[in-house]
Design an enzyme around this catalytic site. Structure first.
Site, PDB file in Angstrom:
ATOM      1  N   GLU A 131       0.850  -1.196   0.000  1.00  0.00           N
ATOM      2  CA  GLU A 131       0.000   0.000   0.000  1.00  0.00           C
ATOM      3  C   GLU A 131       0.891   1.252   0.000  1.00  0.00           C
ATOM      4  OE1 GLU A 131      -2.079   0.178   3.685  1.00  0.00           O
ATOM      5  OE2 GLU A 131      -3.068   2.080   3.228  1.00  0.00           O
ATOM      6  N   ILE A 133       1.350   4.956   1.111  1.00  0.00           N
ATOM      7  CA  ILE A 133       0.792   5.871   2.110  1.00  0.00           C
ATOM      8  C   ILE A 133       1.325   7.273   1.834  1.00  0.00           C
ATOM      9  CG2 ILE A 133       0.685   6.473   4.563  1.00  0.00           C
ATOM     10  CD1 ILE A 133       0.750   3.511   5.223  1.00  0.00           C
ATOM     11  N   ASP A 236      12.813  -2.720  14.540  1.00  0.00           N
ATOM     12  CA  ASP A 236      13.846  -1.843  13.947  1.00  0.00           C
ATOM     13  C   ASP A 236      13.306  -0.414  13.955  1.00  0.00           C
ATOM     14  OD1 ASP A 236      16.096  -0.882  12.721  1.00  0.00           O
ATOM     15  OD2 ASP A 236      15.713  -1.804  10.771  1.00  0.00           O
TER      16      ASP A 236
HETATM   17  P1  ADP Z   1      14.743   0.596   2.750  1.00  0.00           P
HETATM   18  O1  ADP Z   1      14.221  -0.811   2.800  1.00  0.00           O
HETATM   19  O2  ADP Z   1      15.671   0.833   1.597  1.00  0.00           O
HETATM   20  O3  ADP Z   1      15.328   1.085   4.047  1.00  0.00           O
HETATM   21  P2  ADP Z   1      12.302   2.027   3.351  1.00  0.00           P
HETATM   22  O4  ADP Z   1      11.335   0.935   3.645  1.00  0.00           O
HETATM   23  O5  ADP Z   1      12.861   2.782   4.494  1.00  0.00           O
HETATM   24  O6  ADP Z   1      13.484   1.519   2.406  1.00  0.00           O
HETATM   25  O7  ADP Z   1      11.556   3.021   2.346  1.00  0.00           O
HETATM   26  C1  ADP Z   1      12.262   4.096   1.761  1.00  0.00           C
HETATM   27  C2  ADP Z   1      11.442   5.364   1.896  1.00  0.00           C
HETATM   28  O8  ADP Z   1      10.233   5.215   1.180  1.00  0.00           O
HETATM   29  C3  ADP Z   1      11.049   5.682   3.329  1.00  0.00           C
HETATM   30  O9  ADP Z   1      11.966   6.499   3.974  1.00  0.00           O
HETATM   31  C4  ADP Z   1       9.736   6.388   3.144  1.00  0.00           C
HETATM   32  O10 ADP Z   1       9.961   7.772   2.942  1.00  0.00           O
HETATM   33  C5  ADP Z   1       9.173   5.810   1.864  1.00  0.00           C
HETATM   34  N1  ADP Z   1       8.144   4.779   2.111  1.00  0.00           N
HETATM   35  C6  ADP Z   1       8.303   3.593   2.749  1.00  0.00           C
HETATM   36  N2  ADP Z   1       7.189   2.883   2.740  1.00  0.00           N
HETATM   37  C7  ADP Z   1       6.261   3.642   2.097  1.00  0.00           C
HETATM   38  C8  ADP Z   1       4.882   3.458   1.780  1.00  0.00           C
HETATM   39  N3  ADP Z   1       4.241   2.333   2.077  1.00  0.00           N
HETATM   40  N4  ADP Z   1       4.237   4.450   1.124  1.00  0.00           N
HETATM   41  C9  ADP Z   1       4.890   5.573   0.773  1.00  0.00           C
HETATM   42  N5  ADP Z   1       6.197   5.809   1.030  1.00  0.00           N
HETATM   43  C10 ADP Z   1       6.869   4.859   1.689  1.00  0.00           C
END
Ligand code: ADP
Length: 261
Positions: A131, A133, A236
């Protein structure tokens, strides 16, 4: 979570350039017989245009801020999707992330993105679709975050004891989640003991290792009269994995979930 881990992640400048498959595209892509051949080479598009119930992808944009994977937003006529890809690691890392997101989502407490699909990329590596967000401008109220996290901890029960169904990674460090009915044993062996061993292997500091092992061995009496029940942990939770949605509700991301005390 170690301070080294926080330090390494919080620079947040580690967003590499996108591979061609995920470069921003403003071309509308309709599901058509002509497209179906390239669709099969791109399982992300394939899922979005089938199970994702979209008939066209209108825009793909890079999302910065992550440290391990490439992240993209896919806008479609069925809404937006958030996609992460990793070129070198197989689906197990994203499968663990999806299981963690799913476990937290199921508690119906704090907002987390709903995981949709994990799979391998034909060129190697893997993807996760979840999803999308829309985040708000701030991290929201820390008191709301604390309250919602407490609700999640209370709601996330485990009948299998302490651990999780899969091992996962905290940053890129493996985290062992082998189930145990005894929290002291779980924490001593798979958390403190495992980290001590990593530190010994990497830095060769036996003094720290021996001191740590003494702590592990003396833990049990400290918890002798404590009722220890497993509850679901994000695993985490650092500032980079906390946000808020456009209504200011707290959102937590990118977990390394397990059940612990
Ligand atoms: P990584 O696995 O490389 O650490 P993240 O899961 O932290 O990546 O996601 C990278 C960035 O994407 C996050 O810092 C956030 O800003 C954005 N993000 C993460 N999940 C979502 C989501 N479900 N919807 C919109 N943006 C997201």
């Amino acid at each position: 979570m170690t301070s080294a881990h926080v330090g390494a992640m919080s620079s947040s400048t580690c967003f590499p350039s996108l591979p061609r498959l995920l470069r921003p595209s403003f071309t509308k892509t309709k599901s058509s017989p002509k497209f179906s051949m390239s669709m099969s080479k791109d399982p992300v598009r394939e899922w979005i245009l089938s199970d994702g119930k979209a008939t066209e992808i209108t825009k793909i944009s890079p999302v910065g801020g992550g440290c391990i994977n490439l992240a993209s937003r896919y806008d479609t006529d069925a809404g937006s999707f958030f996609v992460k890809t990793n070129r070198s690691i197989g689906p197990s890392m994203f499968e663990a992330e999806a299981l963690g997101l799913g476990a937290m989502y199921e508690t119906g407490t704090i907002r987390v993105p709903k995981p949709y699909k994990v799979g391998p990329l034909p060129t190697g590596g893997s993807f996760i679709i979840m999803e999308f967000i829309q985040f708000g401008a701030s991290r929201g109220y820390q008191s709301d975050l604390g309250r919602k996290l407490a609700e999640m901890h209370k709601a996330g029960k485990s009948s299998k004891g302490f651990g999780f169904d899969v091992d996962n990674t905290i940053g890129s460090t493996p985290q062992v989640n082998t189930w145990s009915s005894d929290w002291v044993q779980f924490y001593g062996e798979h958390r403190l003991g495992y980290q001590l061993k990593l530190a010994l292997d990497q830095y060769g500091d036996r003094t720290i290792y021996d001191k740590g092992q003494r702590l592990v061995k003396s833990m049990a009496p400290l918890f002798a009269n404590v009722v220890i029940e497993p509850c679901l942990l994000h695993g985490d939770l650092w500032s980079g994995n906390i946000s808020s949605d456009k209504n200011g509700e707290p959102v937590i991301l990118d977990p390394a979930c397990y059940y612990t005390f």
